[in-house]
Design an enzyme around this catalytic site. Structure first.
Site, PDB file in Angstrom:
ATOM      1  N   GLU A   1      -9.550   5.955   6.895  1.00  0.00           N
ATOM      2  CA  GLU A   1      -8.109   6.193   6.829  1.00  0.00           C
ATOM      3  C   GLU A   1      -7.695   7.488   6.130  1.00  0.00           C
ATOM      4  O   GLU A   1      -6.806   8.188   6.616  1.00  0.00           O
ATOM      5  CB  GLU A   1      -7.415   5.006   6.147  1.00  0.00           C
ATOM      6  CG  GLU A   1      -7.522   3.712   6.937  1.00  0.00           C
ATOM      7  CD  GLU A   1      -7.011   2.508   6.166  1.00  0.00           C
ATOM      8  OE1 GLU A   1      -7.625   2.143   5.145  1.00  0.00           O
ATOM      9  OE2 GLU A   1      -5.987   1.952   6.570  1.00  0.00           O
TER      10      GLU A   1
ATOM     11  N   ARG B   1       0.837  -1.201   0.000  1.00  0.00           N
ATOM     12  CA  ARG B   1       0.000   0.000   0.000  1.00  0.00           C
ATOM     13  C   ARG B   1       0.872   1.252   0.000  1.00  0.00           C
ATOM     14  O   ARG B   1       0.529   2.260  -0.614  1.00  0.00           O
ATOM     15  CB  ARG B   1      -0.992   0.004   1.168  1.00  0.00           C
ATOM     16  CG  ARG B   1      -1.976   1.160   1.124  1.00  0.00           C
ATOM     17  CD  ARG B   1      -3.102   1.021   2.142  1.00  0.00           C
ATOM     18  NE  ARG B   1      -4.150   0.125   1.699  1.00  0.00           N
ATOM     19  CZ  ARG B   1      -5.182   0.468   0.915  1.00  0.00           C
ATOM     20  NH1 ARG B   1      -5.317   1.711   0.502  1.00  0.00           N
ATOM     21  NH2 ARG B   1      -6.075  -0.425   0.564  1.00  0.00           N
TER      22      ARG B   1
HETATM   23  N1  HPA Z   1      -5.764  -2.729   4.030  1.00  0.00           N
HETATM   24  C1  HPA Z   1      -5.957  -3.212   5.278  1.00  0.00           C
HETATM   25  N2  HPA Z   1      -5.777  -4.460   5.609  1.00  0.00           N
HETATM   26  C2  HPA Z   1      -5.380  -5.298   4.665  1.00  0.00           C
HETATM   27  C3  HPA Z   1      -5.163  -4.867   3.345  1.00  0.00           C
HETATM   28  C4  HPA Z   1      -5.376  -3.518   3.016  1.00  0.00           C
HETATM   29  O1  HPA Z   1      -5.198  -3.065   1.882  1.00  0.00           O
HETATM   30  N3  HPA Z   1      -4.767  -5.916   2.616  1.00  0.00           N
HETATM   31  C5  HPA Z   1      -4.742  -6.949   3.482  1.00  0.00           C
HETATM   32  N4  HPA Z   1      -5.113  -6.588   4.723  1.00  0.00           N
HETATM   33 MO1  MOS Z   2      -6.722  -0.916   9.098  1.00  0.00          MO
HETATM   34  S1  MOS Z   2      -5.004   0.048   9.311  1.00  0.00           S
HETATM   35  O1  MOS Z   2      -6.893  -1.242   7.524  1.00  0.00           O
HETATM   36  O2  MOS Z   2      -7.365  -1.586  10.388  1.00  0.00           O
END
Ligand code: HPA
Ligand code: MOS
Length: 783
Positions: free
Chosen positions: A720, A308
């Protein structure tokens, strides 16, 4: 649709009636669980003796890895994280032994009697050490478009540099907690503070060596999570389950604040290198980014987080030729984990630093350089990983916030102020956010719901998402009520429960309302179809005047009506018992998976995201240059949530996100000593934002008239993205520091900009100004 109804638990939150796990009433059989953890960052376990501890009065169990009936493993994705240490410990805070006793005193008494002999080994405690030791958690990842190396070489200007961004402690108000209650035979009922009940269920079943159908995990609410309970709620749950299983009594573990901070992972620290080519306008032509993260002692979600970060090094800007590498390092610290933004903030900080430096090198307004680099509406609109930026709100939002924040006038006023003021300097910055919405692990983009209508016409909604204070249940209540056309008081949202909705994804990636909202709607649609069909049949049989067709029936104002023949109507409350007598099934499960996404992770190419959320912020600070202390004079935020499901909740999320980001970029500094002990393990040494840190003038607006196609009620995710708006505060402080040197030299700056970092930066700037030399590490602005 009741757009700004209060949070469904708001009153209970403030009166103290909201039941958190530690408030639950349990019978007198309840035992207290305690985790005995490693005092060393890296050591071999030579021997341990638990006999004396086991004989302590009131103690019911003292367990080591040898007492685990199933797998000694709690890694969520990669199985590289043991539940209890075996022959080696790999961080301070790693669980070694579990104790269950009648009182906490007895637990501590037993702990004192445990003898573990360690042979201390050399730890790796920084990214730099990990790089030189080539201590990786896995192979690096790469993304590339075009030929950045040659494009950088032919660019009119280049900059090069590195950026350290710090860790961050989640500081959820409710620390990690789990209560396990034994059921019949192998059954176990688990009340866990987890964002991911299905994974908690799976891991408990695996450590106990039982089928997942024996374990029920329930979550009424969490007292905050922020990613800290996406995987690491599992740990406390597995430990409590082992003690419950061993004693056949209810067991609760609630980590003390300091232990929680010592034992759990944080936001990943990053060390990022960049090299960027740009033209005279400040337009970026090409860039290379090398991201390095501190994964800690185990994998956890580190690779998804790095991914990400790599998908967000562009933020809102088009980079024609671009390559990104990402390497996750293994260190002897607790495994770092998800934290609101999930790598996004770390990636974006790099490009925002780059743009700021380009603007300073060219003596241009950084906001203008940002605008120059925005993704285009028709061209320059494909990201470095091949996804088109559709429904681009950047220009619309820029024009609006430039005006509403009076940016240009305030820049002039700040310049005038700084000319006159010796010991206080002001600074300002505008930064955008473009954040991809969807789990990047594409199959996780699915959700389920189970909607029940009882004979009195009340509705109970079950869905797979968890409530952590963010208002998900309120939004789901609103979705169900408005889809059924009934008032909110008819709908209740149940505690999340793995025996109602199975195989759910974590409530994470900001996608809780998007995914579960659609699943709830799917279940409601199925029920409405059944209700309409059976009511039409009933009316048509009862009086043969006209024919009602199923599709003519509408649900609104607590009434079900034939839209062509409105005299045919019945209240929702009267319809349900009637349908029950006619033997209509009044419950339905719903399901949703995000359509049309997918990408090739190995090539780093495709469409990982369903859509992008946008935001923009302007922050102005006043800096005391003798102390490094600063306060925020004013913050303007414009944020895009599509058609808001609940404007009150969304504004709360946007403001809260910004303030949490403010902590990350300013005062929250996580420090370890040379032995890997966390030095900042309580609120007196770790400074999260307080009321005094909130901007004096805080203006938050939601973008209007910008519905999002193909999502629940045209809304957008919120959780977020607003955190990253706080990068405007970080760069506003840098702007104020730069003013100390009359903007002639560029300050050295890392993140967080603590008072200490700011003061050192000012001292360095003054010295360089006096010597008229650029900083050793200030890269040459070519030409
Ligand atoms: N975001 C949050 N949690 C995750 C992600 C994501 O992109 N991919 C796998 N777990
Ligand atoms: Mo989150 S940081 O996708 O709980």
């Amino acid at each position: 649709m009741n757009r700004a109804v209060p949070h469904e638990s708001a009153a209970k939150h403030v009166t103290g009636e909201a039941v958190y796990i530690d408030d639950m009433l349990v019978n007198e059989q309840l035992l207290v669980g305690k985790v005995v953890y490693s005092p060393h960052a890296h050591a071999r376990i030579v021997s341990f003796d638990l006999e004396e501890a086991r004989n302590t009065p009131g103690v019911h169990a003292v367990l080591s890895y040898r007492d685990i009936p199933g797998h000694n493993q709690m890694g969520p994705v990669v199985k590289d994280e043991v539940c209890l240490a075996e022959h080696e410990v790999v961080c301070v805070g790693q669980a070694v032994v579990l104790i269950a006793a009648e009182t906490d005193e007895q637990c501590r008494e037993a702990e004192r009697k445990i003898k573990v002999q360690y042979e201390v080994l050399e730890p790796i405690l920084t990214i730099e050490q990990a790089i030189s030791a080539a201590s990786l958690l896995g192979p690096p990842a790469n993304m590339k478009r075009g030929e950045p190396d040659s494009s950088i070489r032919t660019s009119p200007h280049t900059i090069k540099g590195e950026l350290h961004t710090g860790a961050q402690e989640h500081w959820y108000l409710e620390s990690q907690v789990c209560l396990c209650v034994p059921g019949e035979h192998k059954e176990m009922n688990v009340f866990s503070s987890t964002q991911h009940p299905s994974e908690t269920q799976s891991l408990i079943a695996e450590v106990l060596g039982v089928g997942k159908n024996e374990v029920v995990v329930e979550v009424r609410r969490m007292g905050g999570a922020f990613g800290g309970k996406e995987t690491q709620g599992n740990h406390t749950a597995c430990w409590a389950a082992l003690l419950c299983n061993a004693t056949n009594r209810p067991v609760k573990i609630r980590l003390f604040r300091d232990d929680d901070m010592i034992m759990t992972g944080k936001r990943h620290r990053f060390l990022s290198n960049y090299e960027v080519g740009y033209d005279d306008e400040g337009r970026i032509l090409a860039a290379n980014f090398d991201l390095h993260s501190d994964g800690g002692c185990a994998t956890d979600l580190s690779f998804a987080i790095m991914q990400r970060a790599m998908l967000h090094v562009d933020n809102a800007y088009y980079i024609p030729d671009c390559s990104v590498s990402g390497t996750v390092y293994k260190t002897n610290l607790p495994s770092n984990t998800a934290f609101r933004g999930f790598g996004g903030p770390q990636g974006m900080a790099v490009i925002e630093q780059v743009i700021d430096r380009i603007a300073r090198a060219l003596h241009k307004d950084p906001a203008e350089v940002r605008h120059t680099n925005f993704y285009g509406m028709k061209d320059r609109n494909v990201t470095h990983y091949g996804q088109e930026v559709e429904n681009n709100r950047l220009f619309m939002m820029y024009d609006q916030i430039m005006k509403s924040s009076e940016y240009l006038q305030r820049c002039k006023a700040i310049a005038a102020f700084n000319q006159e003021s010796e010991f206080f300097k002001k600074g300002i910055a505008l930064t955008p956010v473009k954040f991809g919405i969807s789990f990047t692990t594409s199959f996780l983009n699915q959700a389920g719901a189970l909607v029940l209508i009882y004979k009195d016409g009340t509705i109970l909604v079950n869905h797979g998402g968890t409530e952590m204070g963010q208002g998900l249940h309120t939004k789901m209540q609103q979705v169900a009520a408005s889809e059924f056309g009934v008032s909110l008081d008819r709908v209740k949202v149940n505690a999340t429960n793995t025996s109602k909705v199975p195989n759910t994804s974590a409530t994470a990636a900001s996608a809780g309302a998007d995914l579960n909202g659609m699943a709830v709607k799917n279940a409601v649609d199925i029920l409405k179809g059944r209700i309409a069909e059976n009511l039409a049949q009933y009316w048509n049989e009862r009086d043969r005047l006209v024919t009602t067709r199923r599709d003519d029936i509408v649900f609104e104002n607590n009434t079900i009506t034939d839209s062509h023949y409105p005299k045919r109507n019945i209240s929702f409350a009267d319809a349900i018992p009637l349908l029950y007598l006619r033997q209509v099934q009044l419950s339905a499960s719903g399901f949703y998976k995000t359509p049309n996404i997918g990408w090739d992770k190995d090539k780093g190419w495709g469409k990982p995201f369903h859509y992008f959320a946008f935001g923009m912020a302007v922050t102005e600070v006043n800096l005391d240059i003798l102390t490094g202390h600063h306060n925020i004079i004013r913050t303007d935020i414009l944020h895009d949530v599509g058609d808001s499901l609940n404007a009150g909740i969304d504004i709360g999320q946007v403001e809260g996100g910004y303030i949490q980001g403010l902590g990350w970029v300013t005062t929250e500094e996580v420090k370890w000593d040379g032995e890997g002990n966390l030095m900042t393990h309580s609120p007196d040494t770790y400074k999260i934002p307080g009321v005094q840190d909130i901007p004096k003038d805080f203006r938050t607006e939601l973008l209007q008239n910008a519905p999002n196609p193909n999502t629940i009620r045209r809304s957008k995710a919120v959780a977020e993205p607003p955190l990253m708006l706080a990068l405007s505060a970080w760069l506003a402080i840098k702007d104020a520091v730069s003013a100390v040197g009359n903007h002639e030299l560029e300050p050295e700056f890392s993140l967080p900009a603590t008072n200490e970092v700011i003061l050192l930066s000012i001292e360095d700037l003054k010295r360089r100004k006096a010597e008229k030399t650029p900083a050793a590490t200030t890269p040459e602005f070519a030409k």
